[in-house]
Design a protein around this motif. Structure first.
Motif, PDB file in Angstrom:
ATOM      1  N   TRP A   1      -9.881   0.591   0.552  1.00 24.50           N
ATOM      2  CA  TRP A   1      -8.771   0.340  -0.373  1.00 24.50           C
ATOM      3  C   TRP A   1      -7.543   1.199  -0.060  1.00 24.50           C
ATOM      4  O   TRP A   1      -6.648   1.310  -0.876  1.00 24.50           O
ATOM      5  CB  TRP A   1      -9.216   0.579  -1.825  1.00 24.50           C
ATOM      6  N   PHE A   2      -7.525   1.786   1.140  1.00 27.77           N
ATOM      7  CA  PHE A   2      -6.365   2.583   1.533  1.00 27.77           C
ATOM      8  C   PHE A   2      -5.309   1.789   2.296  1.00 27.77           C
ATOM      9  O   PHE A   2      -4.283   2.341   2.699  1.00 27.77           O
ATOM     10  CB  PHE A   2      -6.798   3.775   2.402  1.00 27.77           C
ATOM     11  N   TRP A   3      -5.552   0.460   2.473  1.00 30.91           N
ATOM     12  CA  TRP A   3      -4.558  -0.325   3.231  1.00 30.91           C
ATOM     13  C   TRP A   3      -3.150  -0.324   2.590  1.00 30.91           C
ATOM     14  O   TRP A   3      -2.151  -0.474   3.295  1.00 30.91           O
ATOM     15  CB  TRP A   3      -5.029  -1.763   3.429  1.00 30.91           C
ATOM     16  N   PRO A   4      -2.993  -0.151   1.239  1.00 30.20           N
ATOM     17  CA  PRO A   4      -1.620  -0.126   0.698  1.00 30.20           C
ATOM     18  C   PRO A   4      -0.755   1.013   1.254  1.00 30.20           C
ATOM     19  O   PRO A   4       0.473   0.997   1.089  1.00 30.20           O
ATOM     20  CB  PRO A   4      -1.826   0.026  -0.810  1.00 30.20           C
ATOM     21  N   ILE A   5      -1.406   2.026   1.882  1.00 24.61           N
ATOM     22  CA  ILE A   5      -0.584   3.109   2.444  1.00 24.61           C
ATOM     23  C   ILE A   5       0.327   2.581   3.545  1.00 24.61           C
ATOM     24  O   ILE A   5       1.376   3.163   3.838  1.00 24.61           O
ATOM     25  CB  ILE A   5      -1.480   4.254   2.953  1.00 24.61           C
ATOM     26  N   TYR A   6      -0.065   1.426   4.157  1.00 21.30           N
ATOM     27  CA  TYR A   6       0.838   0.800   5.124  1.00 21.30           C
ATOM     28  C   TYR A   6       2.202   0.492   4.483  1.00 21.30           C
ATOM     29  O   TYR A   6       3.255   0.612   5.126  1.00 21.30           O
ATOM     30  CB  TYR A   6       0.228  -0.506   5.654  1.00 21.30           C
ATOM     31  N   MET A   7       2.176   0.085   3.229  1.00 19.03           N
ATOM     32  CA  MET A   7       3.436  -0.226   2.535  1.00 19.03           C
ATOM     33  C   MET A   7       4.273   1.038   2.347  1.00 19.03           C
ATOM     34  O   MET A   7       5.507   1.001   2.416  1.00 19.03           O
ATOM     35  CB  MET A   7       3.147  -0.892   1.187  1.00 19.03           C
ATOM     36  N   ILE A   8       3.590   2.165   2.068  1.00 16.00           N
ATOM     37  CA  ILE A   8       4.324   3.428   1.923  1.00 16.00           C
ATOM     38  C   ILE A   8       5.015   3.789   3.238  1.00 16.00           C
ATOM     39  O   ILE A   8       6.163   4.251   3.262  1.00 16.00           O
ATOM     40  CB  ILE A   8       3.367   4.552   1.465  1.00 16.00           C
ATOM     41  N   VAL A   9       4.292   3.565   4.353  1.00 14.88           N
ATOM     42  CA  VAL A   9       4.883   3.846   5.666  1.00 14.88           C
ATOM     43  C   VAL A   9       6.052   2.899   5.932  1.00 14.88           C
ATOM     44  O   VAL A   9       7.063   3.290   6.538  1.00 14.88           O
ATOM     45  CB  VAL A   9       3.810   3.737   6.770  1.00 14.88           C
TER      46      VAL A   9
ATOM     47  N   GLY B   1     -10.837  15.292  10.463  1.00 14.63           N
ATOM     48  CA  GLY B   1     -10.241  16.620  10.628  1.00 14.63           C
ATOM     49  C   GLY B   1      -9.139  16.605  11.664  1.00 14.63           C
ATOM     50  O   GLY B   1      -8.091  17.253  11.481  1.00 14.63           O
ATOM     51  N   ILE B   2      -9.370  15.892  12.771  1.00 15.52           N
ATOM     52  CA  ILE B   2      -8.340  15.808  13.815  1.00 15.52           C
ATOM     53  C   ILE B   2      -7.093  15.119  13.278  1.00 15.52           C
ATOM     54  O   ILE B   2      -5.950  15.553  13.524  1.00 15.52           O
ATOM     55  CB  ILE B   2      -8.887  15.069  15.053  1.00 15.52           C
TER      56      ILE B   2
ATOM     57  N   ALA C   1      -0.534  -4.951  13.212  1.00 15.77           N
ATOM     58  CA  ALA C   1      -1.294  -5.134  14.448  1.00 15.77           C
ATOM     59  C   ALA C   1      -2.413  -4.099  14.562  1.00 15.77           C
ATOM     60  O   ALA C   1      -3.538  -4.422  14.966  1.00 15.77           O
ATOM     61  CB  ALA C   1      -0.356  -5.052  15.652  1.00 15.77           C
ATOM     62  N   LEU C   2      -2.100  -2.835  14.190  1.00 18.06           N
ATOM     63  CA  LEU C   2      -3.135  -1.797  14.236  1.00 18.06           C
ATOM     64  C   LEU C   2      -4.274  -2.120  13.272  1.00 18.06           C
ATOM     65  O   LEU C   2      -5.459  -1.952  13.593  1.00 18.06           O
ATOM     66  CB  LEU C   2      -2.523  -0.435  13.897  1.00 18.06           C
TER      67      LEU C   2
ATOM     68  N   LEU D   1       1.402   5.553  11.128  1.00 18.68           N
ATOM     69  CA  LEU D   1       0.631   4.311  11.170  1.00 18.68           C
ATOM     70  C   LEU D   1      -0.741   4.532  11.792  1.00 18.68           C
ATOM     71  O   LEU D   1      -1.764   3.997  11.317  1.00 18.68           O
ATOM     72  CB  LEU D   1       1.403   3.247  11.952  1.00 18.68           C
ATOM     73  N   LEU D   2      -0.787   5.328  12.873  1.00 20.05           N
ATOM     74  CA  LEU D   2      -2.075   5.623  13.516  1.00 20.05           C
ATOM     75  C   LEU D   2      -2.974   6.413  12.565  1.00 20.05           C
ATOM     76  O   LEU D   2      -4.191   6.160  12.483  1.00 20.05           O
ATOM     77  CB  LEU D   2      -1.836   6.411  14.809  1.00 20.05           C
ATOM     78  N   ALA D   3      -2.370   7.384  11.832  1.00 22.59           N
ATOM     79  CA  ALA D   3      -3.157   8.183  10.894  1.00 22.59           C
ATOM     80  C   ALA D   3      -3.711   7.307   9.778  1.00 22.59           C
ATOM     81  O   ALA D   3      -4.875   7.454   9.361  1.00 22.59           O
ATOM     82  CB  ALA D   3      -2.301   9.303  10.321  1.00 22.59           C
ATOM     83  N   VAL D   4      -2.881   6.390   9.266  1.00 20.95           N
ATOM     84  CA  VAL D   4      -3.342   5.494   8.198  1.00 20.95           C
ATOM     85  C   VAL D   4      -4.460   4.593   8.712  1.00 20.95           C
ATOM     86  O   VAL D   4      -5.468   4.360   8.024  1.00 20.95           O
ATOM     87  CB  VAL D   4      -2.160   4.658   7.662  1.00 20.95           C
TER      88      VAL D   4
END
Length: 793
Positions: free
Chosen positions: A134-142, A83-84, A165-166, A118-121
């Motif tokens: 399986w949400f790691w591909p969102i890094y590519m979107i960022v 939520g935060i 690094a995160l 990046l922190l949110a992802v």
């Protein structure tokens, strides 16, 4: 594909610029901030879409888990963290969406929002299973977001490394149990304790992020480079428009003026200061405001507008009469902006007013002059239209009158015209009008005809009345005539159309020997023979081989290489010596002999080029000038193809030059001809460019390869700022349209230096070489004289 075909209308280009970035050129810092603001807004929009997709997926996933044997597995702390995260993302995305202009002013605002993403992802990955998420591909979107937002590719790489690094810190912390991992259903818990698996996942995230950064950086560099070229072209185009002689302006749909070029500002003077308040219609005089408003509404309605006249208020209280039209640019299918392109016709209007103040009758013959004739023809048309009958126009030209005038003197010629006028009046009814159109040309308006064929009876009677000899000052003179006939409404419904078609028929009658009448037919050649004596003289010149060709080189301004040789005709007259083209070409055009001459030049130039090639000269183009009369022949294209093919010369070694004024005589017809010529591989050059009116309203429609700047502009460009500006503008426009630009008449080093700095492609003139006889061309080309001279500087 010709790149010029991919460039949309200049009005659309500048309309987009005005609506998106305004009229005034912005500083580089302003453009950077505006671009950054626009990108921040777009990324915020994409972020909303991504949040909506993730929220929808989370709702679907939660409902399926609740209904499954797994149940809801997230703890209160994890839900609170999620939520935060969502709240933070929503807050800063709202800021990006609403305060993009403010954020764009901070250099690292884009870096900061990417870091937040990046922190949110990373938090999302933690809440969805950590290393097994399986949400790691969102890094590519960022990473894609970073490539779009950031101009510096190194920053994209650095933030990609931060993302990796995160991720690595997260899975390491979960592996060392510094952070409690979220246990996902149907995922083996052992994976979070398998260091090998976690290492491979970290490397995989690193590799995919790196590949995404490479591709995204490459694509964005291409896009930014193209955008930069578009901006540069727009600036050059705006500079050309601003320096144009025509009055050009851009207005909003409400009538507010966005832009006026220098010519228009200079014309309306002090009215420029109040133009923002009074708008376009406020600049127009009261007596022409109604037609301006009507054409404005027609343009907004998507209807085609024809050229019309209006008057602008000048700063000194004078009326500035202009002729032109309005055009509407559209955006997303809706009207966006209106453009006006006007030619100052004030002097023409004043001349017309002076003409109207003159007497309506010809001083020599007492017949109605041209002004009264047009009024009588207008009345006759209206009468015929009301009674559903016919009227006709006879256009009469005296055969060989010039010989009488020149040999016996103007007084005799004037008295002959007076006698002819009396004969014409005696041969028609009182309801008909005989007028002197000008010189030895007369017009007869035959009114109230029951049948079109009735006019031929009148024409025959007119010719019969001229058969008798006229005794003037002891000379027995005959005044034979050629008559062309046009009929309303068969051949046109307006005055100018009837005059034009009667004129065409008259020249056809003269071409057939004169002393006859012909009714207009659409197959008639509009440039029929005028003077039989001059025609015979020019035909003798062809038969006796009195014409000669000399050649003048065209040179690439950068390399110094000769790109083409222009064929120039000379007439070695047996009596008058060397006759310049300016003296006999107009006569050849009037008599129609120009076709035969043009075909002779084409054949001789192509054969000469093939002869140079056999002598070992490198292949170059040969350029031939084509007259407007020649170009308008119905069989011109087929005859051109036949002539070139017969010489054996490849079509791409031929270049034809057509003057700008010729192109504008009949643009719709010329488009089809030029397209056919270019389809054969022949190069097309617009000669004397800048002296006509095709830079903004027609140029984009013609299939041409080269613009040839008229030597009138080149001659004084070192001392005349206006000529220099026009030359630079033509070069810039040609470059923006992917057309080669050549300057003719280059005679001085100063002209050469200016053109070289202005990025002109080619030059031609006495600085390179005077016209060369064909036998010396091979030696000139092989000596590479200009190239050696150019490199020795």
């Amino acid at each position: 594909m010709n790149r010029a075909s991919d460039i949309f209308s200049w009005t659309e280009s500048l309309s987009r610029r005005f609506t998106e970035r305004g009229v005034a050129p912005h500083s580089p810092e302003q453009r950077v901030i505006e671009s950054r603001s626009e990108r921040i807004r777009l990324v915020a929009l994409v972020r909303w879409v991504l949040l909506a997709v993730l929220a929808l997926y989370a709702a679907l996933a939660a409902s399926t888990f609740l209904l499954s044997s797994y149940g809801f597995f997230l703890t209160t702390e994890q839900l609170l963290l999620l939520g935060i995260i969502v709240a933070v993302v929503v807050i800063y995305n709202l800021a990006c969406n609403l305060k993009s202009d403010l954020l764009a002013g901070y250099r690292y605002s884009c870096h900061f929002q990417i870091l937040l993403d990046l922190l949110a992802v990373t938090a999302l990955i933690h809440c969805s299973g950590g290393v097994s998420s399986w949400f790691w591909p969102i890094y590519m979107i960022v990473t894609l977001e970073a490539a779009y937002l950031l101009d510096n590719q190194r920053d994209v790489w650095m933030l990609g490394v931060v993302g990796w690094a995160l991720y690595s810190l997260l899975i390491t912390a979960e592996y060392s149990k510094m952070i409690i991992a979220v246990q996902m259903p149907f995922v083996e818990d052992a994976l979070r304790h398998n260091g090998h698996f976690m290492l491979l996942m970290a490397l995989w995230v690193l590799i995919t992020n790196a590949v995404t950064a490479i591709i995204a950086n490459f694509l964005m560099s291409v896009i930014r480079r193209e955008n930069s070229l578009v901006r540069e072209n727009e600036e050059r185009l705006l500079g050309f428009i601003d320096n144009a002689n025509d009055l050009i302006h851009c207005i909003t749909l409400e009538g507010n003026i966005l832009f006026m070029n220098s010519a228009m500002k200079n014309s309306i003077g002090s009215m420029t200061e109040s133009s923002d308040v009074i708008g376009f219609l406020g600049l127009v005089t009261t007596n022409t405001r109604e037609i301006a408003a009507r054409e404005l509404n027609k343009c907004l309605g998507g209807k085609k507008t024809e050229p019309f006249e209006l008057a602008f208020k000048g700063g000194d209280g004078q009326e500035i009469w202009a002729e032109g039209n309005l055009t509407c640019s559209f955006k997303d299918g809706q009207p966006a902006l209106l453009w006006g392109i006007w030619r100052d016709v004030t002097e023409r209007k004043r001349a017309q007013e002076r003409l109207f103040s003159l007497a309506h009758n010809d001083n020599l013959t007492g017949l109605p002059n041209r002004i009264l004739f047009r009024d009588r023809l207008r009345q006759s048309i209206a009468y015929a239209n009301r009674l559903k009958r016919f009227c006709a126009l006879l256009f009469l030209d005296l055969d060989r009158f010039k010989i009488i005038n020149d040999s016996l003197g103007h007084p005799v010629g004037d008295r002959l015209l007076q006698s002819v006028a009396k004969s014409l009046l005696a041969s028609v009814r009182e309801v008909d009008t005989v007028a002197r159109f000008g010189g030895d040309e007369f017009t007869i308006v035959v009114s109230n005809l029951e049948r079109p064929a009735d006019v031929e009876v009148v024409a025959a009677k007119v010719l019969e009345s001229l058969q008798k000899p006229y005794l003037i000052d002891g000379h027995e003179l005959f005044a034979m005539a050629s008559i062309g006939i046009s009929i309303y409404p068969e051949h046109g419904e307006d005055i100018d159309a009837l005059i034009k078609k009667a004129d065409i028929a008259m020249y056809e009658a003269k071409g057939q020997g004169g002393d006859r009448y012909l009714v207009y037919d659409s197959s008639m050649d509009q440039n029929s023979h005028k003077r039989l004596l001059l025609e015979n003289g020019l035909r003798k010149a062809l038969i006796r081989d009195e014409f000669r060709l000399v050649y003048q080189p065209k040179v690439d301004i950068v390399s110094g290489q000769i790109t083409a040789m222009e064929a120039l005709i000379r007439w070695d007259h047996p009596e008058f010596g060397l006759v310049k083209p300016d003296e006999f070409i107009p006569l050849a055009e009037e008599t129609g002999i120009i076709v035969s001459i043009g075909e002779w030049v084409l054949d001789r130039a192509c054969r000469q080029n093939m002869e140079w090639i056999t002598q070992g000269v490198a292949q170059i183009r040969v350029a031939v000038n084509i007259s407007g009369y020649h170009l308008q022949q119905a069989d011109f294209v087929s005859r051109l193809e036949k002539i070139v093919a017969a010489t054996g010369m490849p079509f791409d070694l031929l270049e034809i030059e057509i003057t700008e004024s010729v192109i504008m005589q009949n643009p719709d017809f010329t488009i089809g001809v030029l397209n056919q010529i270019q389809a054969m591989g022949i190069n097309i050059s617009v000669d004397d460019f800048g002296t006509g009116y095709s830079s903004l309203a027609h140029l984009k429609r013609f299939s041409v390869n080269t613009l040839k700047i008229d030597k009138a502009f080149v001659r004084d460009l070192e001392s005349n700022q206006t000529d220099a500006a026009i030359t630079s503008a033509i070069i810039a426009m040609g470059n923006s349209l992917n057309l080669k630009v050549i300057a003719e008449g280059v005679e001085t080093e100063g002209q050469y230096t200016f053109l070289q700095e202005a990025m002109c492609d080619e030059i031609q003139g006495y600085l390179i070489s005077r016209p060369i006889p064909p036998e010396r061309v091979a030696g000139f080309i092989n000596s590479r004289g200009w190239m050696v001279r150019n490199r020795s500087k």
